[in-house]
Design a protein around this motif. Structure first.
Motif, mmCIF file in Angstrom:
data_model
loop_
_atom_site.group_PDB
_atom_site.id
_atom_site.type_symbol
_atom_site.label_atom_id
_atom_site.label_comp_id
_atom_site.label_asym_id
_atom_site.label_seq_id
_atom_site.Cartn_x
_atom_site.Cartn_y
_atom_site.Cartn_z
ATOM 1 N N GLU A 143 1.000 -1.225 0.092
ATOM 2 C CA GLU A 143 -0.481 0.184 -0.521
ATOM 3 C C GLU A 143 1.131 1.239 -0.104
ATOM 4 O O GLU A 143 0.422 2.324 -0.697
ATOM 5 N N ARG A 144 1.943 1.372 0.617
ATOM 6 C CA ARG A 144 2.618 2.086 1.040
ATOM 7 C C ARG A 144 3.388 2.794 -0.682
ATOM 8 O O ARG A 144 3.780 4.001 -1.260
ATOM 9 N N LEU A 145 3.540 1.542 -1.404
ATOM 10 C CA LEU A 145 4.984 1.704 -2.301
ATOM 11 C C LEU A 145 3.745 2.113 -3.597
ATOM 12 O O LEU A 145 4.005 2.997 -4.507
ATOM 13 N N ILE A 146 2.899 1.787 -3.564
ATOM 14 C CA ILE A 146 1.764 1.570 -4.713
ATOM 15 C C ILE A 146 1.096 3.611 -4.461
ATOM 16 O O ILE A 146 0.520 4.520 -5.184
ATOM 17 N N GLU A 147 0.513 3.973 -2.727
ATOM 18 C CA GLU A 147 0.755 5.343 -3.038
ATOM 19 C C GLU A 147 1.675 6.181 -3.287
ATOM 20 O O GLU A 147 1.483 7.619 -4.173
#
Length: 286
Positions: free
Chosen positions: A44-48
């Protein structure tokens, strides 16, 4: 430009006035561990980060949700199609950010309780699953102290899968499939090939880049290749080098190791001009 975990990120405005035929795509690189919840948080962090850079099509690597301490851990984490925390995460995230999201591989249940399907799932910008590809070619490797037999825990797929997207026709494959060019020929003319992977360091340093670039060149299309890249709790080392390659075989962006993203713009007009100048796809006789 590749962005590693911890890099300072400048957010870009996602204007609705995009240039027709030009799209931002991104590949996520991870070094996933044995805990699904922790891996989903990292994803999720990397997608953001990728979204903040304007990406509208984002691909996660093979086994992004679990790289277990042993091969059977993914069997224990299997989900029925359409339910489970991994699939809920993919759907929710795609809808939240209004992106197309490729879940590199998800362990899906089969009738055999000791095996899973290693499935690549595609979600549209409304969070709807629009495609599923089950890995056809199962990795087997026996060299020195390295031994892998995916057939022990994975049931092979049978169907070639493509899906129409706002970015062009997308062909789906997973990791070891990369070594079998006939799979990509069977897709027909595609605009983007996704190859989420977890190549070992041994095979990756020898063949990964050559194979990824070859698939782009011979199909005159873009290749989106997110990978696992680093050391895992099981002791396994994966090669990383997630990359985006253009239809001429040029690496547009790459991340050698560690968590982060690679991102690039793809240009449909450029791809079509190459196909017109070098109509190799129309010259096929076999």
């Amino acid at each position: 430009m590749a962005i590693k975990s911890g890099d300072k990120v400048t957010k870009t405005k996602n204007s609705k006035n995009t240039i027709p035929g030009i799209h931002r795509i991104a590949a996520i690189q991870m070094a996933s561990g044995p805990y699904v919840s922790a891996n989903l948080s990292e994803a999720e962090r990397l997608i953001e980060i990728a979204v903040s850079q304007g990406a509208k099509l984002i691909a996660l690597p093979e086994y992004f949700a679990i790289m277990g301490l042993k091969d059977t851990d993914k069997v224990a984490a299997r989900e029925k199609e359409g339910s489970g925390p991994i699939q809920r995460f993919l759907s929710k995230t795609a809808k939240k950010h209004q992106i197309w999201l490729i879940g590199g591989s998800v362990p899906l249940a089969t009738e055999n309780p000791d095996k899973v399907r290693n499935a690549c799932l595609v979600y549209d910008d409304k969070g709807k699953q629009v495609a599923r590809y089950d890995k056809i070619h199962l990795f087997g490797f026996d060299l020195g102290n390295e031994h892998y037999k995916e057939k022990n825990t994975i049931e092979a797929g049978e169907e070639v899968v493509t899906v129409d997207t706002p970015f062009g026709k997308l062909g789906l494959s997973i990791c070891y499939d990369l070594r079998f060019p006939e799979l990509y020929r069977a897709m027909g003319e595609v605009d983007i090939i996704a190859i989420p992977s977890a190549f070992t360091e041994t095979t990756g340093k020898a063949h990964w880049e050559s194979l990824v670039r070859a698939r782009a060149i011979e199909n005159l299309c873009y290749v989106l290749a997110p990978a696992q890249g680093g050391y895992h709790a099981s002791g396994r080392e994966t090669h990383g080098n997630s990359m985006i390659v253009d239809p001429w075989g040029v690496v547009q962006d790459r991340l050698p190791r560690g968590s982060g993203i690679v991102i690039s713009s793809i240009n449909t007009a450029y791809m079509q001009s190459l196909r017109k100048s070098l109509p190799a796809l129309k010259h096929r006789t076999l």
